[in-house]
Write an enzyme that holds these catalytic residues in place. Structure first.
Site, PDB file in Angstrom:
ATOM      1  N   LYS A 184      -1.261  -2.720 -21.240  1.00  0.00           N
ATOM      2  CA  LYS A 184      -1.778  -3.018 -19.903  1.00  0.00           C
ATOM      3  C   LYS A 184      -0.559  -3.111 -18.997  1.00  0.00           C
ATOM      4  O   LYS A 184       0.141  -4.116 -18.983  1.00  0.00           O
ATOM      5  CB  LYS A 184      -2.577  -4.315 -19.900  1.00  0.00           C
ATOM      6  CG  LYS A 184      -3.216  -4.585 -18.551  1.00  0.00           C
ATOM      7  CD  LYS A 184      -4.073  -5.825 -18.609  1.00  0.00           C
ATOM      8  CE  LYS A 184      -4.841  -6.090 -17.332  1.00  0.00           C
ATOM      9  NZ  LYS A 184      -4.207  -5.809 -16.084  1.00  0.00           N
ATOM     10  N   ARG A 221     -17.747  -2.811 -14.450  1.00  0.00           N
ATOM     11  CA  ARG A 221     -16.910  -3.664 -15.284  1.00  0.00           C
ATOM     12  C   ARG A 221     -17.689  -3.904 -16.574  1.00  0.00           C
ATOM     13  O   ARG A 221     -18.306  -4.936 -16.755  1.00  0.00           O
ATOM     14  CB  ARG A 221     -16.672  -4.983 -14.538  1.00  0.00           C
ATOM     15  CG  ARG A 221     -15.613  -5.861 -15.139  1.00  0.00           C
ATOM     16  CD  ARG A 221     -15.502  -7.149 -14.353  1.00  0.00           C
ATOM     17  NE  ARG A 221     -14.925  -6.972 -13.029  1.00  0.00           N
ATOM     18  CZ  ARG A 221     -13.646  -6.742 -12.794  1.00  0.00           C
ATOM     19  NH1 ARG A 221     -12.806  -6.671 -13.791  1.00  0.00           N
ATOM     20  NH2 ARG A 221     -13.199  -6.582 -11.578  1.00  0.00           N
ATOM     21  N   LYS A 257      -9.544  -6.316 -21.568  1.00  0.00           N
ATOM     22  CA  LYS A 257      -8.122  -6.600 -21.371  1.00  0.00           C
ATOM     23  C   LYS A 257      -7.747  -7.879 -22.100  1.00  0.00           C
ATOM     24  O   LYS A 257      -8.511  -8.840 -22.100  1.00  0.00           O
ATOM     25  CB  LYS A 257      -7.778  -6.687 -19.879  1.00  0.00           C
ATOM     26  CG  LYS A 257      -8.665  -7.597 -19.082  1.00  0.00           C
ATOM     27  CD  LYS A 257      -8.352  -7.535 -17.593  1.00  0.00           C
ATOM     28  CE  LYS A 257      -9.351  -8.363 -16.823  1.00  0.00           C
ATOM     29  NZ  LYS A 257      -9.312  -8.214 -15.383  1.00  0.00           N
ATOM     30  N   PHE A 296      -3.772   7.306 -17.850  1.00  0.00           N
ATOM     31  CA  PHE A 296      -4.527   6.981 -19.061  1.00  0.00           C
ATOM     32  C   PHE A 296      -5.917   7.600 -19.121  1.00  0.00           C
ATOM     33  O   PHE A 296      -6.642   7.424 -20.101  1.00  0.00           O
ATOM     34  CB  PHE A 296      -4.582   5.467 -19.297  1.00  0.00           C
ATOM     35  CG  PHE A 296      -4.950   4.651 -18.087  1.00  0.00           C
ATOM     36  CD1 PHE A 296      -6.234   4.627 -17.618  1.00  0.00           C
ATOM     37  CD2 PHE A 296      -3.976   3.895 -17.436  1.00  0.00           C
ATOM     38  CE1 PHE A 296      -6.567   3.857 -16.513  1.00  0.00           C
ATOM     39  CE2 PHE A 296      -4.292   3.121 -16.326  1.00  0.00           C
ATOM     40  CZ  PHE A 296      -5.606   3.114 -15.864  1.00  0.00           C
ATOM     41  N   ARG A 350      -3.151   0.278  -9.674  1.00  0.00           N
ATOM     42  CA  ARG A 350      -3.993   1.415 -10.072  1.00  0.00           C
ATOM     43  C   ARG A 350      -3.876   2.568  -9.091  1.00  0.00           C
ATOM     44  O   ARG A 350      -3.821   2.346  -7.883  1.00  0.00           O
ATOM     45  CB  ARG A 350      -5.440   0.913 -10.107  1.00  0.00           C
ATOM     46  CG  ARG A 350      -6.456   1.821 -10.746  1.00  0.00           C
ATOM     47  CD  ARG A 350      -6.432   1.637 -12.218  1.00  0.00           C
ATOM     48  NE  ARG A 350      -7.485   2.401 -12.887  1.00  0.00           N
ATOM     49  CZ  ARG A 350      -8.644   1.862 -13.272  1.00  0.00           C
ATOM     50  NH1 ARG A 350      -8.894   0.605 -13.044  1.00  0.00           N
ATOM     51  NH2 ARG A 350      -9.540   2.611 -13.903  1.00  0.00           N
ATOM     52  N   GLU A 358      -4.037   0.495 -25.565  1.00  0.00           N
ATOM     53  CA  GLU A 358      -2.978   0.953 -24.654  1.00  0.00           C
ATOM     54  C   GLU A 358      -2.286  -0.280 -24.085  1.00  0.00           C
ATOM     55  O   GLU A 358      -2.885  -1.358 -24.039  1.00  0.00           O
ATOM     56  CB  GLU A 358      -3.589   1.755 -23.492  1.00  0.00           C
ATOM     57  CG  GLU A 358      -4.243   3.047 -23.931  1.00  0.00           C
ATOM     58  CD  GLU A 358      -5.146   3.649 -22.862  1.00  0.00           C
ATOM     59  OE1 GLU A 358      -5.167   3.137 -21.714  1.00  0.00           O
ATOM     60  OE2 GLU A 358      -5.837   4.617 -23.171  1.00  0.00           O
ATOM     61  N   GLU A 364      -1.822   4.085 -13.745  1.00  0.00           N
ATOM     62  CA  GLU A 364      -1.177   2.908 -13.164  1.00  0.00           C
ATOM     63  C   GLU A 364       0.235   3.293 -12.727  1.00  0.00           C
ATOM     64  O   GLU A 364       0.937   3.989 -13.463  1.00  0.00           O
ATOM     65  CB  GLU A 364      -1.123   1.806 -14.229  1.00  0.00           C
ATOM     66  CG  GLU A 364      -0.612   0.469 -13.762  1.00  0.00           C
ATOM     67  CD  GLU A 364      -1.716  -0.487 -13.294  1.00  0.00           C
ATOM     68  OE1 GLU A 364      -2.884  -0.082 -13.175  1.00  0.00           O
ATOM     69  OE2 GLU A 364      -1.390  -1.657 -13.032  1.00  0.00           O
TER      70      GLU A 364
HETATM   71  P1  AMP Z   1      -7.209  -6.656 -13.861  1.00  0.00           P
HETATM   72  O1  AMP Z   1      -6.502  -6.194 -12.622  1.00  0.00           O
HETATM   73  O2  AMP Z   1      -6.618  -7.877 -14.461  1.00  0.00           O
HETATM   74  O3  AMP Z   1      -8.712  -6.704 -13.692  1.00  0.00           O
HETATM   75  O4  AMP Z   1      -6.981  -5.537 -15.009  1.00  0.00           O
HETATM   76  C1  AMP Z   1      -7.454  -4.211 -14.903  1.00  0.00           C
HETATM   77  C2  AMP Z   1      -6.360  -3.337 -14.345  1.00  0.00           C
HETATM   78  O5  AMP Z   1      -5.328  -3.144 -15.294  1.00  0.00           O
HETATM   79  C3  AMP Z   1      -6.783  -1.925 -14.030  1.00  0.00           C
HETATM   80  O6  AMP Z   1      -7.471  -1.836 -12.804  1.00  0.00           O
HETATM   81  C4  AMP Z   1      -5.455  -1.202 -13.979  1.00  0.00           C
HETATM   82  O7  AMP Z   1      -4.909  -1.287 -12.674  1.00  0.00           O
HETATM   83  C5  AMP Z   1      -4.570  -2.008 -14.903  1.00  0.00           C
HETATM   84  N1  AMP Z   1      -4.137  -1.273 -16.101  1.00  0.00           N
HETATM   85  C6  AMP Z   1      -2.887  -1.306 -16.604  1.00  0.00           C
HETATM   86  N2  AMP Z   1      -2.781  -0.564 -17.710  1.00  0.00           N
HETATM   87  C7  AMP Z   1      -4.000  -0.020 -17.942  1.00  0.00           C
HETATM   88  C8  AMP Z   1      -4.539   0.846 -18.947  1.00  0.00           C
HETATM   89  N3  AMP Z   1      -3.807   1.300 -19.957  1.00  0.00           N
HETATM   90  N4  AMP Z   1      -5.852   1.196 -18.850  1.00  0.00           N
HETATM   91  C9  AMP Z   1      -6.616   0.723 -17.836  1.00  0.00           C
HETATM   92  N5  AMP Z   1      -6.162  -0.095 -16.865  1.00  0.00           N
HETATM   93  C10 AMP Z   1      -4.872  -0.472 -16.901  1.00  0.00           C
END
Ligand code: AMP
Length: 555
Positions: free
Chosen positions: A251, A415, A421, A341, A256, A249, A301
């Protein structure tokens, strides 16, 4: 059973503080849990982790170190200087209150002994005071509590009020202690903890209904649950070796949201599980219009978009999410889009134990039409196909891609390796600010540098990894000094200890091995990119990630 006193709790904390092995600590916590009735168990199971209220609770204490010192002045009739002196010699806010309580000259006659329940009731009273004049009332109520407390109680009360108990009891120990105390399956305890977000409920359920009761624990719509988190993959190949047949998917570069619907009503929670429903009415409307379900929990998101439909900077989203007034006006100025998602719950059924592929099918089924805001989900398995999706996401202004295991459960608050990611290089680290140092000369009134730490979730600890200072403008230093002044919980010379609450995103030249910090690593030339207002301490990077980034250098 006679009512458990707060001093019993304080003594347990004190015993635990002298131990370091988690087995011995688990035993003490477990034996303590066995002595408590249901109400006490509900309270003690989050107190022992240094949490005033369960995480889903609408209550918040709203008490920082500043207010606590005011309460100390009132309760112990001392001045700020005296408090500072003691703080400097003990180096810890708990011991400072213990000392203040010992020195107290004026003794109150006939004070009632504090119990776990009475302390909890006072916390609720304090949390309820909001708005005009509430600060004074909070100080008064806190001072009353400290007047009732013995020195040992004062020590742990002060730390608990700030949610800084720091006796080394985290969710892992509470989980094991519940399983041991009530002879239930530790895996079921873990699942129930993830679902309810409330160790009190899980502990009382374990005692009263055993394994069967734990198995029947379900999500409740309108009670937020922690969000599943992602680990970083160091590129597409790396992700594919970990998850050979993934779902990909975009990102999305937004923030969130967890959306709950029940009985026609919708509530939306932020990443920190704050209720943000009122500030984003168009998202509420979209969910009502585009999904058919009586009750549902969705995960997604929200992004803010500009005229070209590209995501706007994060600061703009915050301007929407924090807003209480003139919401409509801002709707036009900063429009929001939703991308769902995942689905966690539908019409009485908890879905988190189903594989992602099945959850996805259920999610698609409840969409009213093809216009429903569901994130695209690509079932591809080769590097070049993923690269194409990744490039599209980046071109559209988003952050990269998520690589998800199609067969994985939804694990709230974890986590794990089932969501990875992938972002462009220039790895930054999200680190917790745990300390600082007053500046010198022209900057004497400013906190000139900050000590940073990463998480060790296994041991529920924060491990120091470096210091950042240079490179911050005077303006930034002033802004940060204001924020951090309210988080001081210890001082030693020019060194300051902060309540860990703020996360900085840092860039750096490289990670080095170092004996200077207890993480065993140090950052070379760290630079603050920004303060991650959307992240809490638990969201910071882990020692495992630091180790991985360090090793990557030699690959
Ligand atoms: P990070 O904030 O860098 O830890 O990345 C994780 C965050 O990416 C999640 O908490 C979501 O807010 C965001 N996110 C964006 N797109 C997606 C997706 N398709 N699936 C899950 N999380 C996503």
């Amino acid at each position: 059973m006679s009512e458990i006193l707060f001093i019993d709790f304080a003594e347990v904390c004190s015993k635990i503080e002298e131990l370091s092995g988690s087995i011995a600590i688990t035993e003490i916590v477990s034996d303590f849990f066995k002595c408590l009735d249901d109400d006490e168990l509900s309270i003690a199971s989050h107190f022992i982790m240094g949490k005033v209220f369960p995480e889903w609770s609408p209550y918040e204490m709203g008490v920082g170190p500043g207010l606590l010192y005011e309460a100390a002045k009132l309760a112990y009739t001392v001045g700020k200087n005296e408090i500072n002196d003691i703080l400097r010699s003990t180096g810890d806010i708990g011991r400072t209150f213990q000392e203040l309580s010992k020195r107290r000259t004026q003794q109150t006659l006939f004070v009632e002994k504090l119990t776990i329940k009475s302390v909890n009731a006072s916390f609720v009273e304090i949390a309820k005071r909001e708005g005009k004049g509430s600060q004074k009332m909070k100080i008064r109520l806190l001072a009353d509590l400290f007047l009732q407390a013995t020195p040992l109680e004062a020590r742990y009360l002060a730390r608990l009020v700030l949610e800084e108990l720091r006796i080394g009891v985290g969710e892992g120990i509470v989980r094991d202690a519940i399983a041991r105390a009530f002879e239930v399956d530790v895996r079921l305890v873990e699942r129930a903890l993830m679902i309810t977000n409330d160790p009190g409920v899980v502990a009382t359920f374990s005692r009263n209904y055993g394994n069967d009761g734990l198995e029947s624990v379900e999500l409740y719509p309108m009670r937020p649950v922690k969000m599943m988190l992602a680990q970083v993959a160091e590129g597409i190949e790396d992700a594919l070796t970990q998850i050979p047949s993934p779902a990909i998917e975009w990102k999305f570069d937004g923030t969130r949201v967890q959306i709950h619907k029940y009985d026609g009503e919708i509530k939306i929670y932020s990443r920190k599980l704050e209720n943000v429903t009122k500030s984003i009415p168009e998202i509420v409307a979209v969910v009502k219009r585009e999904f058919v379900a009586d009750s549902v929990i969705l995960d997604g998101e929200v992004i803010a978009i500009d005229e070209d439909g590209k995501p706007r900077p994060f600061q703009d989203i915050l301007r929407r999410f924090r807003r209480k007034y003139r919401v409509e006006e801002m709707q036009n100025l900063i429009p929001l889009h939703l991308h769902i998602f995942d689905i966690l719950y539908l019409d009485g059924r908890t879905l988190i134990d189903l594989p992602l592929s099945e959850r996805r099918q259920i999610l698609e089924k409840i969409a009213v039409s093809g216009d429903a805001p569901i994130a695209e989900h690509y079932l591809v398995e080769d590097v070049s196909a993923i690269e194409t999706i990744y490039n599209e996401a980046i071109d559209a202004g988003h952050e990269g891609v998520m690589v998800k295991n199609r067969d994985s459960r939804y694990t709230p608050g974890k986590r794990g390796k089932n969501w990875l990611k992938i972002k462009p290089l220039m790895e930054t680290l999200d680190l917790v600010v745990v300390g600082g140092e007053w500046g010198e000369g022209r900057r004497a009134n400013l906190i000139g540098s900050y000590t940073l730490a990463c998480l060790d979730p296994e041991r529920d600890k924060l491990l120091k990894i470096g210091r950042v200072g240079t490179g911050l403008t005077d303006e930034k230093l002033l802004e940060f000094t204001e924020i951090f002044s309210d988080l001081v919980i210890g001082e030693d010379g020019s060194e300051i200890v902060f309540k860990p609450a703020i996360v900085f995103e840092l860039a750096y030249e490289e990670i080095q091995k170092s004996t200077k910090y207890d993480s065993g690593y140090a950052l070379r030339f760290p630079r603050v990119i920004r303060l991650r207002e959307d992240k809490s301490v638990e969201d910071a990077d882990t020692i495992e990630r630091v180790e991985r980034l360090y090793k990557k250098r030699f690959e």
